[in-house]
Design an enzyme around this catalytic site. Structure first.
Site, PDB file in Angstrom:
ATOM      1  CB  CYS A 129     -32.411  23.275  25.092  1.00 14.37           C
ATOM      2  SG  CYS A 129     -31.199  22.304  25.996  1.00 14.37           S
ATOM      3  CD  GLU A 166     -25.159  21.211  21.842  1.00 14.30           C
ATOM      4  OE1 GLU A 166     -24.997  20.670  22.954  1.00 14.30           O
ATOM      5  OE2 GLU A 166     -26.275  21.319  21.308  1.00 14.30           O
TER       6      GLU A 166
END
Length: 197
Positions: A104, A147
């Site tokens: 991430c 997401e």
């Protein structure tokens, strides 16, 4: 996209919001204003994602608590998927579950084996309020789930349990960017526990 502007070409690179910051750990608001500010946000998201060498980026990762994400991500057959989704909903996450390495941009330099479904379908709208459906398999399905999790205030670390979670959180505290992260910020919220250990 060859006939239009390159995504992010008129955007500015914004600072990334890092693990422990409030915007990453709270659900985002629905977009209701589809004006120029939203178009600029999408451009800034693309510019920031490309600068950070990511394949997806949610608005709260640049400190904007709105339900928007962008992606430029391959699937397992190396087909490119490029676009944005506003007010996305993950309507399907199915198929086999696969544990794969996941990172991430808000936890730079770290990754952990995270379980995700091999197929995902997201529905939302585009910049003009027109309905969009984005479907993916393999790595792109992982991106879509990652997401949409962000926009619910979840990070992939919330899907880890046991030693995988403990190891990642130790790495967060040791990372140069994570030294200021409080112990409270990395306490596990059982309400968002994901599958597997």
């Amino acid at each position: 996209m060859r006939h239009g502007a390159i995504p992010g070409s008129s955007g500015r690179v914004r600072p990334l919001t890092l693990f422990g910051a409030h915007p990453l750990h709270a659900p985002c608001d629905e977009v209701t204003d589809f004006g120029p500010a939203l178009a600029q946000l999408v451009e800034d998201l693309f510019a920031t994602m490309y600068a950070a060498r990511g394949v997806g980026l949610a608005a709260n990762q640049i400190g904007v608590p709105l339900r928007v994400f962008v992606h430029d991500c391959p699937d397992d057959e190396d087909r490119r998927h490029l676009g944005h989704v506003i007010n996305p909903r993950l309507v399907e996450a199915d198929g086999i579950e696969v544990r794969g390495p996941e990172g991430c941009l808000s936890l730079p330099g770290l990754e952990a084996g995270t379980v995700r479904h091999d197929h995902a379908l997201v529905e939302g709208v585009d910049l003009h309020g027109e309905a969009v459906r984005v479907e993916g398999t393999g790595f792109f399905a992982r991106c879509l789930q990652h997401e949409t999790d962000h926009l619910e205030g979840r990070i992939y670390s919330d899907r880890l349990t046991g030693w995988r979670r403990a190891k990642l959180l130790r790495s967060v505290r040791r990372a140069p960017w994570g030294r200021g992260v409080s112990r409270e910020a990395v306490v596990h919220d059982p309400g968002v526990e994901g599958p597997g250990a």
